[in-house]
Design an enzyme around this catalytic site. Structure first.
Site, short mmCIF file in Angstrom:
data_model
loop_
_atom_site.label_atom_id
_atom_site.label_comp_id
_atom_site.label_asym_id
_atom_site.label_seq_id
_atom_site.Cartn_x
_atom_site.Cartn_y
_atom_site.Cartn_z
N SER A 46 -8.97 2.23 16.68
CA SER A 46 -9.94 1.78 15.94
C SER A 46 -10.86 0.66 16.62
O SER A 46 -12.23 0.81 16.38
CB SER A 46 -9.24 0.74 14.78
OG SER A 46 -8.93 1.63 13.81
N TYR B 6 -5.91 9.58 5.86
CA TYR B 6 -6.65 10.41 6.78
C TYR B 6 -7.07 11.73 6.06
O TYR B 6 -6.62 12.00 4.99
CB TYR B 6 -5.67 11.04 7.91
CG TYR B 6 -5.34 10.06 8.96
CD1 TYR B 6 -6.29 9.60 9.89
CD2 TYR B 6 -4.15 9.32 8.89
CE1 TYR B 6 -6.10 8.76 10.87
CE2 TYR B 6 -4.07 8.53 10.09
CZ TYR B 6 -4.73 8.40 11.11
OH TYR B 6 -4.71 7.45 12.06
N GLN C 35 -3.13 -3.53 12.05
CA GLN C 35 -4.40 -3.50 12.52
C GLN C 35 -4.92 -4.34 13.48
O GLN C 35 -5.75 -3.57 14.08
CB GLN C 35 -5.24 -3.93 11.00
CG GLN C 35 -6.28 -3.17 10.70
CD GLN C 35 -6.82 -3.47 9.20
OE1 GLN C 35 -6.05 -4.36 8.60
NE2 GLN C 35 -7.82 -2.85 8.64
P1 NAD Z 1 -10.86 9.88 12.17
O1 NAD Z 1 -11.13 9.44 13.53
O2 NAD Z 1 -9.35 10.52 12.17
O3 NAD Z 1 -11.65 10.96 11.69
C1 NAD Z 1 -12.99 10.56 11.38
C2 NAD Z 1 -13.42 10.96 9.96
O4 NAD Z 1 -13.63 12.29 9.93
C3 NAD Z 1 -12.57 10.56 8.81
O5 NAD Z 1 -13.30 9.46 7.97
C4 NAD Z 1 -12.29 11.92 8.15
O6 NAD Z 1 -12.29 11.78 6.69
C5 NAD Z 1 -13.41 12.41 8.50
N1 NAD Z 1 -13.42 14.04 8.11
C6 NAD Z 1 -12.45 14.92 8.69
N2 NAD Z 1 -12.50 16.19 8.32
C7 NAD Z 1 -13.99 16.34 8.07
C8 NAD Z 1 -14.73 17.38 7.93
N3 NAD Z 1 -14.48 18.60 7.61
N4 NAD Z 1 -16.23 17.03 7.16
C9 NAD Z 1 -16.35 15.62 7.13
N5 NAD Z 1 -15.66 14.53 7.63
C10 NAD Z 1 -14.33 14.97 7.97
O7 NAD Z 1 -10.73 8.61 11.18
P2 NAD Z 1 -10.45 7.08 11.22
O8 NAD Z 1 -11.56 6.44 11.90
O9 NAD Z 1 -8.99 7.11 12.23
O10 NAD Z 1 -10.04 6.73 9.74
C11 NAD Z 1 -9.22 7.56 8.79
C12 NAD Z 1 -8.75 6.64 7.87
O11 NAD Z 1 -7.90 5.64 8.45
C13 NAD Z 1 -9.81 5.87 7.13
O12 NAD Z 1 -9.19 5.68 5.77
C14 NAD Z 1 -9.61 4.61 7.84
O13 NAD Z 1 -10.07 3.49 7.00
C15 NAD Z 1 -8.16 4.48 8.06
N6 NAD Z 1 -7.62 3.36 8.98
C16 NAD Z 1 -6.67 2.37 8.77
C17 NAD Z 1 -6.32 1.61 9.53
C18 NAD Z 1 -5.36 0.58 9.31
O14 NAD Z 1 -4.99 0.36 8.33
N7 NAD Z 1 -4.75 -0.17 10.34
C19 NAD Z 1 -7.00 1.52 10.90
C20 NAD Z 1 -7.90 2.31 11.15
C21 NAD Z 1 -8.26 3.42 10.35
#
Ligand code: NAD
Length: 369
Positions: free
Chosen positions: A133, A229, A127
């Site tokens: 992120s 995701y 992370q």
């Molecule tokens: P992302 O940039 O891939 O997407 C942004 C958001 O768009 C996501 O929340 C997704 O659910 C949403 N989305 C996709 N299709 C959609 C639709 N049709 N309508 C509405 N919303 C839609 O997402 P991200 O910021 O990379 O985060 C994704 C996941 O990864 C989250 O659970 C986040 O907490 C997790 N994450 C984990 C770590 C880690 O553990 N190191 C780091 C970053 C993110």
């Protein structure tokens, strides 16, 4: 270890891979850091600040690269720079591994090992190295400011001698890292915020930031795929999502879209008809414009005016907040180096859970380590 940082060359790129504070940490740990003169200019870190932090500031790019073991970059270093690196050197940056050109193959042929910051695994362990992120956090914040600056209304509620101004309504579509930061930032500016995501798991996060969660019928936990995701939706779910968003849009002043599905084009969530139903003077900021756009009318780095609605498709927003974006990116790199450098040397193991998936080109020397 000899670490080098070049001046970024991509258009409009203002970030720098290392900031003086992090240079200081690396020098203290016994590494030599060389910075190309002017590398920090776009983020307002002058050469003198790098020199004071213990870096060698060099004007000659070739000389700087000749003895370099690790080249740190924000975006892809130019191919000409890779040619000047010694075989066995390591290059770390946002390398666009999915671009489908021969950049990485050419680097591997030169004996370079390339680690793509886009491929830091989404694990608890990694992370602190997760540049997507950190930069999405900055972009989510910046999206609110960019949108607010194009709005003909105020964001907060104001009670003044000239009357009471109601707060603006902000709608965030996609509540991942960028979306959650956009919600928090719009709330800080006093807007009334609502949000939607296909992953029901984020409802609580949205609500804990003081926003309301917009519900769509039949969107269930199935919308969540591996690693938290989102997955691509089935036809019925997609229809329900469009219906829910479409119903909500006519009331909104500022809409920020961030919806993405890894490895696919961004889902189309705002059609041209939906834009036409919005209030004149409202603004859409489409953060997914680079992967095809959530809004049918958004264009990269353009402001489109349609039915009185301004649709913005800002590219590389994180770079506009260059100083803090650089600081966060720099910390991600430091955490990564601290993870795989042992006794002052890079110790890359092919099946390492963090650096393994990031390795998009593997040079002969690094493989032998
Ligand atoms: P992302 O940039 O891939 O997407 C942004 C958001 O768009 C996501 O929340 C997704 O659910 C949403 N989305 C996709 N299709 C959609 C639709 N049709 N309508 C509405 N919303 C839609 O997402 P991200 O910021 O990379 O985060 C994704 C996941 O990864 C989250 O659970 C986040 O907490 C997790 N994450 C984990 C770590 C880690 O553990 N190191 C780091 C970053 C993110």
């Amino acid at each position: 270890m000899r670490i080098a940082v070049l001046r970024e060359t991509a258009p409009h790129e203002r970030r720098v891979a290392l900031v003086p504070l992090i240079v200081q940490r690396l020098v203290k740990a016994g590494h030599e850091v060389a910075i190309e003169s002017g590398a920090g200019e776009g983020a307002f870190f002058p050469d003198a600040a790098f020199a004071a932090a213990g870096a060698v500031v060099a004007r000659e790019r070739e000389a700087l690269l000749a003895g370099c073991e690790v080249l740190l970059a924000v975006q892809r270093p130019p191919s000409s720079a890779l040619q000047s690196l010694p075989a066995g050197a390591l290059v770390i940056g946002l390398l666009h591994p999915a671009a489908g050109d021969d950049y990485l193959a050419a680097a591997a042929a030169r004996g370079l090992t390339m680690l793509a910051m886009e491929l830091v695994p989404r694990s608890t362990r990694a992370q602190a190295m997760d540049a997507l992120s950190s930069q999405a956090t900055v972009a989510g914040y910046a999206a609110v400011l960019v949108g607010a600056s194009r709005l003909s209304r105020l964001l907060p509620m104001l009670t003044t001698a000239a009357g009471t101004i109601p707060p603006a309504k902000v709608f965030v579509v996609g509540a991942g890292v960028a979306g959650l930061q956009a919600i928090a930032s719009a709330r800080r500016l006093g807007a009334v915020v609502s949000a939607f995501d296909v992953r029901p798991a984020v409802r609580e996060e949205v609500q804990s930031l003081g926003a309301t969660f917009v519900e769509a019928a039949a969107v269930t936990a199935e919308a969540e795929g591996a690693g938290g995701y989102a997955k691509q939706l089935g036809e019925e779910q997609q229809r329900n999502v469009l219906l829910a968003i479409g119903k909500h849009l006519p009331e909104m002043d500022l809409v920020i879209t961030t919806a993405q599905i890894p490895g696919r084009a961004a889902p189309r969530l705002i059609t041209a008809e939906m834009v036409a139903s919005m209030k004149p003077g409202s603004v859409v900021v489409d953060l997914a414009v680079e992967s095809g756009g959530n809004c049918a009318l958004s264009r990269p780095d353009e402001a489109v005016l349609d039915h009185g609605v301004t649709i913005l498709g800002p590219v590389n927003l994180a770079s506009t907040i260059s100083q803090h974006a650089s600081l966060m990116y720099s910390r991600n790199l430091l955490n990564l180096l601290e993870y795989f450098v042992k006794d002052g040397r890079p110790a890359l193991v092919a099946d390492d859970p963090v650096t393994g998936p990031m390795t998009v080109a593997r040079g002969a020397t690094a493989l032998a380590r």
